[in-house]
Design an enzyme around this catalytic site. Structure first.
Site, mmCIF file in Angstrom:
data_model
loop_
_atom_site.group_PDB
_atom_site.id
_atom_site.type_symbol
_atom_site.label_atom_id
_atom_site.label_comp_id
_atom_site.label_asym_id
_atom_site.label_seq_id
_atom_site.Cartn_x
_atom_site.Cartn_y
_atom_site.Cartn_z
ATOM 1 N N ASP A 1 4.265 5.376 8.953
ATOM 2 C CA ASP A 1 3.404 6.559 8.980
ATOM 3 C C ASP A 1 3.465 7.331 7.653
ATOM 4 O O ASP A 1 4.347 7.102 6.828
ATOM 5 C CB ASP A 1 3.842 7.458 10.130
ATOM 6 C CG ASP A 1 2.733 8.378 10.630
ATOM 7 O OD1 ASP A 1 1.589 8.236 10.171
ATOM 8 O OD2 ASP A 1 3.020 9.228 11.499
ATOM 9 N N GLU B 1 1.061 10.707 2.478
ATOM 10 C CA GLU B 1 0.081 11.568 1.796
ATOM 11 C C GLU B 1 0.644 12.910 1.336
ATOM 12 O O GLU B 1 -0.083 13.715 0.764
ATOM 13 C CB GLU B 1 -1.089 11.886 2.751
ATOM 14 C CG GLU B 1 -1.641 10.735 3.541
ATOM 15 C CD GLU B 1 -0.865 10.509 4.833
ATOM 16 O OE1 GLU B 1 0.204 11.126 4.994
ATOM 17 O OE2 GLU B 1 -1.306 9.711 5.652
ATOM 18 N N ASP C 1 -5.501 9.761 12.635
ATOM 19 C CA ASP C 1 -5.407 10.574 13.848
ATOM 20 C C ASP C 1 -6.746 11.173 14.261
ATOM 21 O O ASP C 1 -7.030 12.334 13.964
ATOM 22 C CB ASP C 1 -4.425 11.725 13.604
ATOM 23 C CG ASP C 1 -3.044 11.219 13.190
ATOM 24 O OD1 ASP C 1 -2.741 10.033 13.397
ATOM 25 O OD2 ASP C 1 -2.262 12.027 12.658
#
Lengths: 669, 669
Positions: free
Chosen positions: B396, B399, B463
């Site tokens: 995950d 960023e 998401d």
């Protein structure tokens, strides 16, 4: 003025202040070009600029002439872009005239020397900020927006439904003029789109989308001197007609019978009235926005039977009658037809009459750059308004000149857009002046630009939302008045109760009453029913509010002697009636950051309650001897808290004031 | 390659295409400088650039060398700013290397010749637009945003509450690479902030906030050839592990007992399972956002007792177990302490460990520019994940590299920010490769940049909100998959059911079922419980949904032979598994504007139902012989409408397909 030249840099000093500091690293000017797209939807603009180039004009050459210096700025030593500036004193002012520039330049950025602690005020009517440091302010007249803060739900709804949310800088009245705490004023003479950026520590940057005529500076020893000098340059407003001080200008609509009935009721209840202001004197139209007007500027005999006679009767009881006009004419109606037949309307690029969407109806734009059209509209005002017997009107709008319309003077509508409000003011001014009524007739405007100082008798704060929001409610009219004052327009007022009822905002009785309280301590008291009168609180339907209003009008009337003197100061010296505290307390640094308090004239300090459900309020008092108007309690300054229930707006007077007795009488009302 | 030089202009032609047209009026390059301010709040960025200069490099000089041309661009004939470019063919590709430039340049704008009809695809994972023409696309990895459309109420709430609303271009995976319908690909090699502007008729403009290494082009006869060439350059993903095709990767949390119980229930009801994906394998934490993880990457024995043993038992029934990791370590926990002690974490400007706010908890950033830290984290993956027995994980984030942190390699974090996701992918890649598990272990990422093609085994769409919105709901994952494919990443999938349940968005059963239907026609099927599992619909609580899911997993499993072949094509040629229709129907202009339909491999056309309460659906079919999967009805192309109740997603196969029999069998499930 002195130009201090060094090898790769120069400074311009004026009255011992360094105003411009040029170096290769931070040049005075950048030149370039851009291609802007302007999208207007009902007075709200979306402006997107594709910036093609922005070239530092690093190199310079200065030639000294007898009375001025000739500065040539260049992007490279040998050639490239260049800009010629004539710098010198004209009538004591430092004037930088832009003489010649390379072809193709349509963007200019000018840097002024700044200090980190410096603060900036003005730029027309600014409703969200008073000290402008730390932000940029686009200079473009438009609808002010509904909500004006992207974080509020009202703004979001207005944006999504009508592209109308606005932002912190959107205003009916921007102006490329400001006052710095370095104690100078600066004015850029251009009507193009501009963006004044006060974010940087070391410089301010003025962006302008054409080659402006000139940049002007003047310094002063005090802010009082600065506004005096600024208005000596820009012009000053005449005094208000004497009748204004008789009391409230009641904003009311609905036809002769209803209007007179309410007038009578209010009068019987002790409301002091100076005028009835009936914007629907020329008829109404209903749209989804609310109650709108019929935009064909002549007496509507159906809605207002016998108005010609009633006007006179009203004047006998010392009540004036005011109407409404704006610079557009409704498609198909008589004025439109007359204008169309005489070539008085602006055209689109296809040569058809340009029709502007005002929200479910369309209007022609009277082309004031055509002298015949300008004169014709003056005649409309003289004949239909003044001769009919109106003593004043709202001279609404002025912000909607579409950037793609074709004007008679051949200039680009992009350049004329900002000029329009002041030209519209001038139409009114000349009409009234030629009728010999400059001290009798009162017209008030929301739109403005450089020139309104001279041509507009009174500004109002535009269309606030009927709520407590900082950026678009009651509070916002305070920085509006103050920034206007720092731009040379010292007469300001607002719609008591606010105007815009959209997206769930409904005017409450409390809001109305707080607004009326504030209105009593401004140059002019005037109510507005709002865009949806029947859904919102109206004073004439509520006895408690009528009593409150009656008392406030008595206070205003009692104060009028004092206010009148302040208005005279504005006419004579350009010192605004509503003043920031630092104007009289320069040494007190705290005063420079107060945007919701003001001085009314020299001796009254007003701190309106702009939040709901308050019965006390925090106020900052600069060092002086202050007396709380209602309690008589004395303070020497500092942060204090006072009782402030409805009917007791936080107001203080100077113990040493010559008007002390008057204030004591006011306190008894 | 050919440079066609004229007096004041030149063109660069490559394989008969004019890619660059330089003239004084429209130069190839503009150079300048700016000063950007980056504000990050939990992965959402507000970036404001103060543009100091933008100077056209109008003048040029070309020197021909043996294998290349040396182009010098200059702002003035005699001097000013300059930029040296080495242009030539390298391995058949047109490469423009930026060799030298004047000091102080930190902004560059490059113009490419454009046609008015040209369309553009790629730029990483784009969720709102597939054809990028008409808009600009900032290239900056960040949170994608909640809502992603300033006109939606969800977005407004997310903006106001968490600065998290995003916009049409915000994405976890941007990349400065695109494919033009002029049949070339273009890649700009830089990790700085970029903004690709496709708004203009005559040129595209690539803005980049450093001097990039090079600009690269290659042309192709077809889009198939173009993606093959692009991925030959960028790298390609390995094939998926064989076990993936066993069925669904079930996203589930809650500890050993709960997870195995639900597994059993679903299995008994016919759901084909390939893996259990338990992101909470390393523990949980509850925040106001919802259920979060503990960010210290090792087996949590309390929540998952006996997992080491259960893993093996699951494998015996052909079900794998997957976990979760990201590149941050929770303050105070063991991995953090180890990293801190060894100098493996990024610092702030004061020399303290940089703590990033992830929403009510803070983490250190493992500094992958320190080779020791990079290697250490690989070991964490090998030991704690692979050796423990995980067969895959969500890798995950990536960023959130703050632009003001201090990194071991001495490079600015502004430049490293975009590089981070691909480095994070590389950490995973090397760990898995060194463990010899590249065809057994599957990790999937949402963040990306140039390099993910080579280093990431599978992308997922990030998401989405649990709703039907175009920009952030079910629909948005379709352009996401397609644009990813045009950027060289041909393996894509999404959270079945969506993830983000905030601001009133609650997952419905219908949304889950439609998403599952779509998932069956993508390379990988995987569910997610979402950020607030207990408030949202979960399949294991509903018999009808379980039955629906069971059927969809059987369809997926049955199709796997066909999908596997498409995945192989991606590995061998970089042809994405989910393809835009124009990839096989180049002559059909309508195909270029379809962003919510795709081809799965060569022979299946999928048009997911992305609106609620529909039982029929409009589909565009290019000219071919198509058979509607469920009805067997034949179509020859055009705009058609088909029945599309739940369970019958609009899918068509080519009548002439070699897999026709397989599809007929699928239709019987």
């Amino acid at each position: 003025m002195k130009i201090i030249e060094e090898k790769n840099s120069f400074k311009i000093e004026y009255n011992s202040k360094i105003l411009i500091e040029h170096s290769q690293q931070s040049p005075f000017a950048f030149a370039g070009s851009g291609d802007a797209e302007y999208k207007m939807y009902r007075g709200n603009f979306e402006i997107e600029d594709y910036l093609e180039s922005r070239v530092p004009l690093k190199y310079f050459q200065i030639e000294e002439e007898a009375n001025y210096s000739l500065i040539t700025l260049k992007s490279s030593r040998e050639g490239g872009l260049s800009l010629k500036i004539k710098a010198g004193l004209v009538a004591g002012r430092l004037k930088l005239e832009f003489l010649e520039s390379s072809s193709g330049i349509n963007r200019l950025w000018l840097r002024l020397a700044a200090d980190q602690e410096e603060k900036i005020y003005g730029c027309g009517e600014q409703l969200s900020y008073f000290n402008l440091r730390g932000k940029n302010f686009p200079i473009w007249t438009s609808e002010p927006g509904v909500g004006r803060n992207k974080e509020t739900y009202t703004t979001w709804q207005a944006d999504v439904k009508d592209k109308a949310g606005g932002d912190y800088y959107t205003t009916n009245y921007p102006q490329p003029t400001f006052i710095s705490t370095k104690k100078y004023y600066c004015h850029l003479e251009s009507t193009a789109y501009q963006d004044f950026n006060f974010k940087n520590d070391d410089f301010h940057e003025l962006e302008v989308w054409n080659i402006p005529d000139y940049l002007l500076f003047e310094t002063g020893e005090s802010y009082l001197e600065l506004v005096e000098k600024l208005t000596a340059y820009l012009g000053r407003q005449p005094e208000l007609p004497e009748w204004v001080y008789n009391g409230l200008i009641l904003g009311i609509q609905g036809g002769t019978d209803f209007v007179l009935e309410q007038k009578e009721k209010l009068k019987e209840n002790g409301v002091e009235l100076s005028a009835l202001w009936c914007q629907d004197w020329q008829g109404v139209k209903h749209t989804s926005f609310g109650k709108r007007l019929s935009w064909n500027w002549e007496w509507n005999q159906e809605l207002y039977p016998e108005l010609d006679q009633k006007l006179k009767e009203l004047k006998d009881e010392d009540i004036r009658f005011m109407g409404y006009i704006n610079p557009y004419v409704l498609e198909g109606k008589s004025l439109y037809q007359e204008a169309a037949a005489n070539d008085y309307l602006a055209y689109d690029s296809e040569g058809e009459i340009y029709l502007v969407d005002f929200g479910e109806f369309y209007c022609g734009v009277v082309d004031f750059t055509n002298q015949d059209a300008f004169n014709w509209y003056k005649e409309v005002i003289k004949e239909n308004l003044i001769d009919f017997g109106l003593d004043g009107w709202m001279a609404d709008f002025g912000e909607y000149l579409p950037t793609d319309c074709v004007l008679s003077n051949g200039k680009s509508a992009e350049i004329m857009h900002n000029a329009w409000p002041a030209i519209w003011a001038q139409v009114n001014y000349e009409a009234v002046k030629e009728a010999g009524k400059l001290e009798e007739v009162l017209y008030f405007m929301r739109a403005g630009f450089t020139g309104n100082q001279k041509y507009c008798t009174l500004m109002w704060a535009g269309d606030q939302s009927v709520n407590w929001s900082l950026d678009d409610g009651l509070a916002s009219v305070i920085p509006a008045a103050l920034s206007m004052g720092m731009t040379g327009c010292g007469l300001h007022h607002s719609d008591i109760g606010g105007y815009t009822s959209l997206h769930g905002n409904i005017r409450t009785k409390e809001l109305f009453m707080r607004w009326a309280e504030m209105g009593a301590f401004t140059p002019v008291m005037r109510t507005h029913e709002g865009n949806r009168p029947s859904e919102n609180f109206q004073v004439y339907n509520d006895q408690e509010a009528i009593n409150h209003l009656a008392r406030m009008t008595k206070i205003y009337k009692k104060l009028s002697k004092y206010i009148k003197a302040a208005v005279k100061e504005n006419t004579e010296k350009g010192i605004p009636v509503q003043r920031p505290l630092f104007m009289h307390y320069e040494a007190d640094q705290k005063c420079y950051d107060l945007k919701y308090q003001y001085l009314l004239g020299r001796d009254l300090l007003v701190a309106p309650v702009y939040q709901k459900e308050k019965d006390e309020w925090e106020v900052y008092l600069p060092e002086d001897k202050w007396i709380h108007l209602w309690s008589g309690k004395e303070f020497n300054g500092g942060e204090i808290k006072v009782k402030a229930p409805l009917g007791q707006p936080p107001v203080f007077y100077r113990k040493d004031s010559e008007s002390r007795q008057l204030f004591e009488e006011v306190a008894e009302i």
